[in-house]
Design a protein around this motif. Structure first.
Motif, mmCIF file in Angstrom:
data_model
loop_
_atom_site.group_PDB
_atom_site.id
_atom_site.type_symbol
_atom_site.label_atom_id
_atom_site.label_comp_id
_atom_site.label_asym_id
_atom_site.label_seq_id
_atom_site.Cartn_x
_atom_site.Cartn_y
_atom_site.Cartn_z
ATOM 1 N N GLY A 141 0.770 -1.238 0.000
ATOM 2 C CA GLY A 141 0.000 0.000 0.000
ATOM 3 C C GLY A 141 0.796 1.280 0.000
ATOM 4 O O GLY A 141 0.266 2.330 0.365
ATOM 5 N N GLY A 142 2.058 1.265 -0.427
ATOM 6 C CA GLY A 142 2.843 2.487 -0.511
ATOM 7 C C GLY A 142 4.316 2.230 -0.269
ATOM 8 O O GLY A 142 4.701 1.171 0.236
ATOM 9 N N PRO A 143 5.179 3.196 -0.613
ATOM 10 C CA PRO A 143 6.629 3.010 -0.495
ATOM 11 C C PRO A 143 7.202 3.412 0.865
ATOM 12 O O PRO A 143 8.393 3.202 1.107
ATOM 13 C CB PRO A 143 7.171 3.932 -1.586
ATOM 14 N N MET A 144 6.400 3.993 1.748
ATOM 15 C CA MET A 144 6.907 4.431 3.040
ATOM 16 C C MET A 144 7.236 3.235 3.928
ATOM 17 O O MET A 144 6.770 2.112 3.689
ATOM 18 C CB MET A 144 5.881 5.333 3.732
ATOM 19 N N LYS A 145 8.036 3.481 4.986
ATOM 20 C CA LYS A 145 8.441 2.391 5.885
ATOM 21 C C LYS A 145 7.238 1.647 6.455
ATOM 22 O O LYS A 145 7.218 0.421 6.514
ATOM 23 C CB LYS A 145 9.281 2.952 7.039
ATOM 24 N N ALA A 146 6.237 2.402 6.894
ATOM 25 C CA ALA A 146 5.070 1.779 7.506
ATOM 26 C C ALA A 146 4.286 0.930 6.524
ATOM 27 O O ALA A 146 3.578 -0.005 6.918
ATOM 28 C CB ALA A 146 4.162 2.855 8.104
ATOM 29 N N SER A 147 4.396 1.251 5.238
ATOM 30 C CA SER A 147 3.623 0.557 4.208
ATOM 31 C C SER A 147 4.390 -0.569 3.538
ATOM 32 O O SER A 147 3.779 -1.428 2.898
ATOM 33 C CB SER A 147 3.178 1.557 3.135
ATOM 34 N N LEU A 148 5.716 -0.581 3.682
ATOM 35 C CA LEU A 148 6.521 -1.562 2.969
ATOM 36 C C LEU A 148 7.504 -2.293 3.886
ATOM 37 O O LEU A 148 7.493 -3.527 3.965
ATOM 38 C CB LEU A 148 7.280 -0.869 1.833
ATOM 39 N N GLU A 149 8.328 -1.550 4.608
ATOM 40 C CA GLU A 149 9.366 -2.176 5.427
ATOM 41 C C GLU A 149 8.772 -2.974 6.585
ATOM 42 O O GLU A 149 9.147 -4.134 6.815
ATOM 43 C CB GLU A 149 10.318 -1.103 5.958
ATOM 44 N N ASP A 157 8.774 -12.676 9.651
ATOM 45 C CA ASP A 157 8.732 -13.268 10.993
ATOM 46 C C ASP A 157 7.869 -14.522 11.015
ATOM 47 O O ASP A 157 8.091 -15.429 11.835
ATOM 48 C CB ASP A 157 8.171 -12.262 12.008
ATOM 49 N N TYR A 158 6.883 -14.590 10.149
ATOM 50 C CA TYR A 158 5.979 -15.738 10.103
ATOM 51 C C TYR A 158 6.288 -16.687 8.947
ATOM 52 O O TYR A 158 5.437 -17.475 8.542
ATOM 53 C CB TYR A 158 4.529 -15.248 10.046
ATOM 54 N N GLY A 159 7.502 -16.584 8.422
ATOM 55 C CA GLY A 159 7.958 -17.531 7.413
ATOM 56 C C GLY A 159 7.633 -17.169 5.984
ATOM 57 O O GLY A 159 7.894 -17.952 5.073
ATOM 58 N N ALA A 160 7.061 -15.990 5.749
ATOM 59 C CA ALA A 160 6.684 -15.582 4.394
ATOM 60 C C ALA A 160 7.573 -14.414 3.959
ATOM 61 O O ALA A 160 7.130 -13.259 3.927
ATOM 62 C CB ALA A 160 5.208 -15.207 4.331
ATOM 63 N N ASP A 161 8.836 -14.725 3.634
ATOM 64 C CA ASP A 161 9.730 -13.669 3.164
ATOM 65 C C ASP A 161 9.464 -13.376 1.696
ATOM 66 O O ASP A 161 8.528 -13.937 1.092
ATOM 67 C CB ASP A 161 11.189 -14.041 3.407
ATOM 68 N N GLU A 162 10.259 -12.514 1.105
ATOM 69 C CA GLU A 162 9.999 -12.101 -0.280
ATOM 70 C C GLU A 162 10.018 -13.278 -1.248
ATOM 71 O O GLU A 162 9.268 -13.310 -2.222
ATOM 72 C CB GLU A 162 11.018 -11.036 -0.692
ATOM 73 N N ALA A 163 10.876 -14.265 -0.987
ATOM 74 C CA ALA A 163 10.978 -15.418 -1.882
ATOM 75 C C ALA A 163 9.746 -16.315 -1.816
ATOM 76 O O ALA A 163 9.500 -17.113 -2.724
ATOM 77 C CB ALA A 163 12.229 -16.232 -1.536
ATOM 78 N N PHE A 164 8.952 -16.181 -0.763
ATOM 79 C CA PHE A 164 7.767 -17.020 -0.610
ATOM 80 C C PHE A 164 6.686 -16.645 -1.621
ATOM 81 O O PHE A 164 5.935 -17.499 -2.089
ATOM 82 C CB PHE A 164 7.224 -16.864 0.816
ATOM 83 N N PHE A 165 6.618 -15.359 -1.958
ATOM 84 C CA PHE A 165 5.574 -14.873 -2.856
ATOM 85 C C PHE A 165 6.055 -14.831 -4.301
ATOM 86 O O PHE A 165 7.223 -15.048 -4.600
ATOM 87 C CB PHE A 165 5.135 -13.474 -2.415
ATOM 88 N N GLY A 166 5.128 -14.515 -5.187
ATOM 89 C CA GLY A 166 5.467 -14.308 -6.588
ATOM 90 C C GLY A 166 5.819 -12.845 -6.831
ATOM 91 O O GLY A 166 6.503 -12.216 -6.020
ATOM 92 N N ALA A 167 5.322 -12.290 -7.912
ATOM 93 C CA ALA A 167 5.620 -10.901 -8.254
ATOM 94 C C ALA A 167 5.051 -9.961 -7.186
ATOM 95 O O ALA A 167 3.981 -10.197 -6.627
ATOM 96 C CB ALA A 167 5.017 -10.564 -9.617
ATOM 97 N N GLN A 168 5.808 -8.882 -6.907
ATOM 98 C CA GLN A 168 5.386 -7.914 -5.902
ATOM 99 C C GLN A 168 5.490 -6.508 -6.469
ATOM 100 O O GLN A 168 6.493 -6.160 -7.088
ATOM 101 C CB GLN A 168 6.265 -8.029 -4.653
ATOM 102 N N THR A 169 4.455 -5.718 -6.251
ATOM 103 C CA THR A 169 4.468 -4.332 -6.701
ATOM 104 C C THR A 169 4.162 -3.428 -5.507
ATOM 105 O O THR A 169 3.571 -3.858 -4.517
ATOM 106 C CB THR A 169 3.430 -4.084 -7.803
ATOM 107 N N VAL A 170 4.562 -2.187 -5.644
ATOM 108 C CA VAL A 170 4.328 -1.204 -4.591
ATOM 109 C C VAL A 170 3.481 -0.081 -5.181
ATOM 110 O O VAL A 170 3.923 0.634 -6.089
ATOM 111 C CB VAL A 170 5.653 -0.640 -4.044
ATOM 112 N N ALA A 171 2.266 0.047 -4.697
ATOM 113 C CA ALA A 171 1.358 1.085 -5.199
ATOM 114 C C ALA A 171 1.707 2.446 -4.590
ATOM 115 O O ALA A 171 2.476 2.535 -3.635
ATOM 116 C CB ALA A 171 -0.085 0.719 -4.863
#
Length: 284
Positions: A141-149, A157-171
């Protein structure tokens, strides 16, 4: 007559309270050789003396230092009622989580607090859990820390790091992210709880603008460390401890720096199970 009875009752209560000694506050100090609880000695660091003095004055009780070898020993002592406050990590907290609760974490300078994160899909999607999103396309939901980081940290923390998902976009923002989810450009949307609330809140009381969406996961990042107390500590003492610590960075900076560390910005009240995963992790 009623006033006389009330006045007499107040006097009796005051007398009973005056006769009831305030229990000392025993604080676990992790590191070094273990030892019995005792008042600070003259060689204690100035910051530690300032911290103990602040607590003693505000709580009107004696404050004792209880040396512990490590977090595990501190957790066991806390669970057994041998100390009243201990700073613990998740590994030490887990086994005693039935009798103790976390009450405070610290926020590092320049960092955000541990915002709740929401993962949502379309109601028509078969997805029911975070684990069902393996390989799914995400929109943040956005590029800010609260929305992305922070969301990425919580998911990892729950086992779903970036490699777990497919394509990712930042609105650009949460509204654009929702539009992409609804148009089929993403299979799931990730927002912090504040953005989710704004997205779904209508102009009229009770109006929900997200009836076409389903929340499949909602959690905070897991804390690294937290100050913990027993669950049977009185509400009065627990709330007073919270109040003292939350204001400490302004009111008693020397004490704050000693107990929280030089990289900390402030204390934050936290949920009871901040140190452990709330629900299953991916693959568990």
């Amino acid at each position: 007559m009623r006033r006389v009875i009330l006045a007499a009752t107040a006097v009796l209560l005051s007398a009973a309270q005056a006769q009831t000694p305030t229990l000392p506050l025993r604080i676990a100090e992790v590191g070094g050789a273990a030892g019995p609880c005792s008042p600070l000695d003259a060689e204690a660091p100035a910051g530690q003396k300032a911290y103990f003095k602040l607590l003693a004055e505000r709580l009107q009780t004696e404050v004792l230092n209880c040396p512990m070898a490590d977090d595990t020993a501190a957790a066991s002592a806390l669970a057994a009622g041998q100390v009243d406050v201990a700073r613990l990590n998740g590994a030490a907290f887990g086994p005693v989580s039935g009798t103790v609760r976390s009450v405070l974490t610290t926020r590092a300078k320049g960092a955000l607090n541990r915002l709740p994160i929401v993962v949502a899909t379309l109601n028509t999607a078969p997805t029911r859990t975070l684990g069902d999103l393996a390989g799914a396309t995400l929109v943040f939901g956005g590029p800010m820390k609260a929305s992305l980081e922070v969301p990425r940290l919580a998911l990892a923390d729950y086992g779903a790091d970036e490699a777990f998902f497919g394509a990712q976009t930042v609105a650009e923002d949460y509204e654009t992210a929702a539009a992409r989810l609804r148009s089929g450009q993403a299979q799931a949307m990730v927002l912090h709880a504040g953005a989710w609330q704004k997205l779904c809140r209508g102009d009229q009381p009770g109006l929900d603008l997200c009836t076409d969406l389903r929340v499949v996961w909602r959690q905070r990042p897991v804390a690294d460390h937290a100050w913990a107390v027993r669950t049977d500590m009185s509400d009065d003492r627990r709330f007073r401890l919270l109040g003292i610590h939350v204001a400490m960075h302004n009111e008693a900076p020397e004490a704050f720096t000693w107990i929280a560390g030089p990289e900390a910005e402030e204390f934050e009240p936290t949920e009871a199970k901040a140190l452990i995963h709330q629900g299953p992790t991916v693959g568990s």
